[in-house]
Design an enzyme around this catalytic site. Structure first.
Site, mmCIF file in Angstrom:
data_model
loop_
_atom_site.group_PDB
_atom_site.id
_atom_site.type_symbol
_atom_site.label_atom_id
_atom_site.label_comp_id
_atom_site.label_asym_id
_atom_site.label_seq_id
_atom_site.Cartn_x
_atom_site.Cartn_y
_atom_site.Cartn_z
ATOM 1 N N ARG A 2 13.712 5.188 -5.757
ATOM 2 C CA ARG A 2 12.638 5.921 -5.091
ATOM 3 C C ARG A 2 12.063 5.057 -3.974
ATOM 4 N NH1 ARG A 2 8.155 9.166 -8.460
ATOM 5 N NH2 ARG A 2 7.105 10.230 -6.747
ATOM 6 N N LYS B 188 11.125 16.537 -15.749
ATOM 7 C CA LYS B 188 12.504 16.096 -15.518
ATOM 8 C C LYS B 188 13.372 16.525 -16.683
ATOM 9 C CE LYS B 188 11.319 11.477 -17.118
ATOM 10 N NZ LYS B 188 11.392 10.050 -16.982
ATOM 11 N N ARG C 130 9.070 2.210 -6.163
ATOM 12 C CA ARG C 130 8.280 2.973 -7.138
ATOM 13 C C ARG C 130 7.094 2.152 -7.630
ATOM 14 N NH1 ARG C 130 7.572 3.281 -12.412
ATOM 15 N NH2 ARG C 130 7.639 5.275 -13.513
ATOM 16 N N PHE D 237 12.262 14.120 -0.481
ATOM 17 C CA PHE D 237 11.774 15.186 -1.356
ATOM 18 C C PHE D 237 10.284 15.472 -1.232
ATOM 19 C CE2 PHE D 237 12.016 11.408 -4.163
ATOM 20 C CZ PHE D 237 10.706 11.358 -4.654
ATOM 21 N N LYS E 22 17.931 15.794 -9.422
ATOM 22 C CA LYS E 22 17.348 14.487 -9.718
ATOM 23 C C LYS E 22 18.404 13.446 -9.380
ATOM 24 C CE LYS E 22 14.691 11.923 -13.165
ATOM 25 N NZ LYS E 22 15.106 10.577 -12.835
ATOM 26 N N ARG F 53 1.131 10.989 -14.279
ATOM 27 C CA ARG F 53 2.303 11.597 -14.910
ATOM 28 C C ARG F 53 1.801 12.870 -15.554
ATOM 29 N NH1 ARG F 53 7.224 9.523 -16.378
ATOM 30 N NH2 ARG F 53 6.589 7.355 -16.274
HETATM 31 P P1 ATP Z 1 13.346 7.740 -14.804
HETATM 32 O O1 ATP Z 1 13.601 6.643 -15.788
HETATM 33 O O2 ATP Z 1 13.746 9.065 -15.315
HETATM 34 O O3 ATP Z 1 13.813 7.465 -13.418
HETATM 35 P P2 ATP Z 1 10.705 7.097 -14.025
HETATM 36 O O4 ATP Z 1 9.735 6.633 -15.046
HETATM 37 O O5 ATP Z 1 11.249 6.120 -13.056
HETATM 38 O O6 ATP Z 1 11.832 7.834 -14.799
HETATM 39 P P3 ATP Z 1 9.857 9.736 -13.563
HETATM 40 O O7 ATP Z 1 8.679 10.237 -12.874
HETATM 41 O O8 ATP Z 1 9.875 9.879 -15.010
HETATM 42 O O9 ATP Z 1 10.025 8.224 -13.165
HETATM 43 O O10 ATP Z 1 11.141 10.394 -12.948
HETATM 44 C C1 ATP Z 1 11.130 10.606 -11.592
HETATM 45 C C2 ATP Z 1 12.037 9.650 -10.866
HETATM 46 O O11 ATP Z 1 13.228 10.308 -10.518
HETATM 47 C C3 ATP Z 1 11.383 9.255 -9.564
HETATM 48 O O12 ATP Z 1 10.690 8.045 -9.701
HETATM 49 C C4 ATP Z 1 12.522 9.192 -8.580
HETATM 50 O O13 ATP Z 1 12.974 7.867 -8.457
HETATM 51 C C5 ATP Z 1 13.639 9.972 -9.195
HETATM 52 N N1 ATP Z 1 13.982 11.216 -8.484
HETATM 53 C C6 ATP Z 1 15.247 11.623 -8.208
HETATM 54 N N2 ATP Z 1 15.262 12.811 -7.607
HETATM 55 C C7 ATP Z 1 13.986 13.208 -7.460
HETATM 56 C C8 ATP Z 1 13.363 14.356 -6.926
HETATM 57 N N3 ATP Z 1 14.071 15.367 -6.431
HETATM 58 N N4 ATP Z 1 12.008 14.423 -6.975
HETATM 59 C C9 ATP Z 1 11.291 13.423 -7.507
HETATM 60 N N5 ATP Z 1 11.821 12.300 -8.029
HETATM 61 C C10 ATP Z 1 13.163 12.183 -8.025
#
Ligand code: ATP
Length: 588
Positions: free
Chosen positions: A257, A423, A272, A342, A252, A417
């Site tokens: 993103r 994660k 994102r 990814f 991660k 989600r």
């Molecule tokens: P967080 O605050 O943990 O970043 P989030 O609400 O932005 O959470 P989540 O879906 O909970 O989003 O966590 C996934 C996020 O992690 C993705 O939005 C992406 O930016 C990041 N990420 C990093 N590495 C990866 C990966 N290998 N695959 C998918 N997402 C990844």
């Protein structure tokens, strides 16, 4: 279409918060809307002119709106401001002011939705020196021809204060009923929305071609797909429980993103929250086409700042330096990145969303030619708690946040989600087990070293049920001087004269902000609070939830909308999670 049809509907919708009633009003409105106007109606209902990813913002300040009301009513700005202070809503204040005026004049003409929309569009497009004068001219010409009720809604749309509480799902329920006769068809509309991120377009298609048109709805290159999100897990053990025998573990990465849409040399990047962020990454636009072996693709990657000498990943904050309007070329060379792919969502005319994860990964490996700049996210197949722990260790040692765990045989669930992706983070600093993303709603002026900036911020979580922002803590630690300056710059443009009605806070701040900016904090504990309003009455009557010892992590989450901030359900589940641990300990 007469604008009065829309404003009458909006008036009814504002008077209720019940989802079923809202849906009925929307169905009635759709039935009264000509097919060629329905797209525009849907955007207006959301307080927008176009889907978010097109980046069209109205950008009208309260002061300008007050001047326009003054111009068309002949009443002084000062009086209008007084009325505004009394009612707390400029739209409502305008109604009262204009009602006084209509007693002495006659309305000139019926205004239409088409005219209002076009004028708002022109206002949004205006730039340059004379733009303020022109904006005022356009607004007051609309107000001149509007009834007081119409004027109030025009102003609310202009100022971004239209709060109907109609969630996207309610809009889709109503479209399904009005155009297909069956609410259950919402899920089909939702699929179309998840791949286009454009509710206006979905409405146009279902209005003109009914269900069949929606079923044939395809991914459109350069229209962003709503991202798949992950649930959080706290331990290796919980991961195995949820994922089964064998699954993929990916690093991660701690970056931004990015959804890349590529056709030949043309590359468009979305964040994102589906904002077009191409301007911040001219290096990606230039370099990526050379690494892509496909005619047309939509890929997902994490852009991560790196140390150019060692190749090490650097924390997310480094990327913030890229978020600037000017001298971007300098930032590109000062803050180098790598792009770490990814997922693949679309390939040479075909959707890849229905493919299993393992098939998509294989395809991704074929499409991306790796070099110093373009990489594949490290991935391995894991089968046991030990495997996970090992890989987590590797990931943390490489400067990543933790792991993403992905089921091998599952499709890409756009806009959801769910438990097909999990994660697992190792948050050493954070006793709660995870950080929270909170909305900055108020500020307190600093003292001593912090004079001239906001020394402390008032933060809120998102209340999904009421579409409001509920106060949860004050935070004053974790800020370096650089952060304080940076936040002051950003927040100064968000100061409001009156507290935005979506802010729910008993605590008074020195200044109130538009609830727009999201920052990340960690905390030691969540406690019951008589003052704060997050999840009020949910755990105990009369009490809300608050963070203890909150600390800013350095992450200003510009890629998140305020509605993407941690919501009260998440706060409640973190609160309950910590109780379990505490309880478990006390038993031992
Ligand atoms: P967080 O605050 O943990 O970043 P989030 O609400 O932005 O959470 P989540 O879906 O909970 O989003 O966590 C996934 C996020 O992690 C993705 O939005 C992406 O930016 C990041 N990420 C990093 N590495 C990866 C990966 N290998 N695959 C998918 N997402 C990844």
């Amino acid at each position: 279409m007469k604008f009065s049809i829309l404003s009458d509907s909006l008036n009814k919708m504002e008077s209720t918060t019940k989802r079923l009633e809202l849906t009925d009003y929307l169905v009635e409105l759709f039935k009264n809307t000509p097919q060629d106007v329905v797209g525009r109606i849907v955007y207006l209902l959301q307080g927008k002119l176009r889907p978010d990813f097109e980046g069209i913002e109205l950008g009208v300040a309260e002061k300008l709106a007050i001047k326009a009301i003054s111009k068309s009513s002949g009443i002084t700005s000062k009086k209008i401001e007084e009325e505004y202070r009394k009612t707390g809503d400029l739209g409502q204040a305008a109604t009262i002011i204009l009602e006084q005026k209509t007693q002495t004049t006659f309305l000139v003409e019926n205004i239409t939705v088409e005219r209002v929309y076009e004028t708002l569009f022109k206002i949004a497009k205006l730039e340059g020196n004379r733009s303020q004068d022109m904006k005022m001219k356009y607004i007051s010409s609309l107000l001149n021809d509007a009834t007081p009720l119409e004027a109030s809604f025009i102003l609310k749309i202009l100022l971004g204060t239209l709060r109907l509480g109609v969630a996207e799902n309610t809009l889709m329920d109503a479209m399904a009923i009005a155009y297909t006769g069956n609410k259950e068809n919402r899920t089909i509309l939702e699929k179309a929305y998840n791949v286009s991120s454009d509710l206006g377009k979905v409405a146009e298609v279902v209005a003109t071609k009914s269900l069949q048109g929606i079923q044939e709805f395809k991914i459109i290159l350069f229209n962003p797909i709503r991202p798949m999100l992950a649930d959080r897990v706290k331990s290796e053990e919980e991961t195995i429980e949820k994922m089964g025998e064998k699954f993929a573990a990916e690093y991660k990465l701690d970056g931004e993103r990015v959804q890349l849409h590529v056709k030949g040399e043309k590359v468009v990047l979305f964040s994102r929250s589906l904002e077009n962020i191409s301007q911040y990454y001219p290096d990606i636009i230039e370099k990526i086409p050379k690494s892509i072996q496909a005619d047309e693709v939509i890929l997902e990657a994490e852009a991560v700042a790196i140390n150019e000498n060692t190749g090490e990943f650097l924390p997310f904050q480094e990327l913030m330096h890229r978020r600037r309007k000017y001298k971007i070329e300098k930032a590109v060379s000062q803050y180098p990145i790598t792009v770490n792919f990814f997922d693949v969502l679309y390939h040479n005319g075909n959707s890849c969303l229905e493919l299993e994860y393992q098939e998509r990964r294989k395809l991704l490996e074929k499409i991306v030619k790796e070099d110093d700049y373009s990489k594949l996210v490290p991935m391995t197949i894991v089968k046991s708690e030990n495997d996970i722990e090992d890989y987590l260790e590797n990931s943390i040692n490489s400067g990543c946040e933790g792991l993403m765990l992905k089921m091998l045989d599952k499709p890409y669930q756009a806009g959801a989600r769910g438990s097909h992706w999990l994660k697992l983070k190792r948050e050493y600093r954070n006793e709660l087990g995870d950080s929270l993303d909170l909305v900055v709603i108020g500020g307190f002026f600093g003292k001593g070293r912090r004079t001239g900036v906001y020394g402390t911020l008032l933060l809120a979580s998102y209340d999904e049920d009421n579409d409001t922002f509920t106060s949860i803590c004050k935070v004053g630690t974790g800020f370096t001087d650089e952060y304080l300056d940076q936040l002051y710059q950003i927040l100064s443009s968000k100061v409001t004269i009156k507290k935005n009605p979506r802010i729910i806070s008993e605590m008074e701040a020195d200044v109130w902000f538009e609830p727009e900016l999201v920052i990340e904090v960690v905390a030691s504990e969540i406690t019951l609070s008589p003052i704060h309003k997050a999840a009020k009455d949910e755990i105990r009557k009369g009490a809300g939830l608050a963070l203890r010892f909150p600390k800013f992590t350095g992450k200003i989450r510009v890629e998140k909308f305020p509605e993407d901030a941690s919501n009260n359900q998440e706060v409640i589940s973190l609160y309950k999670g910590q109780k379990k641990i505490a309880h478990g300990k006390s038993l031992m």
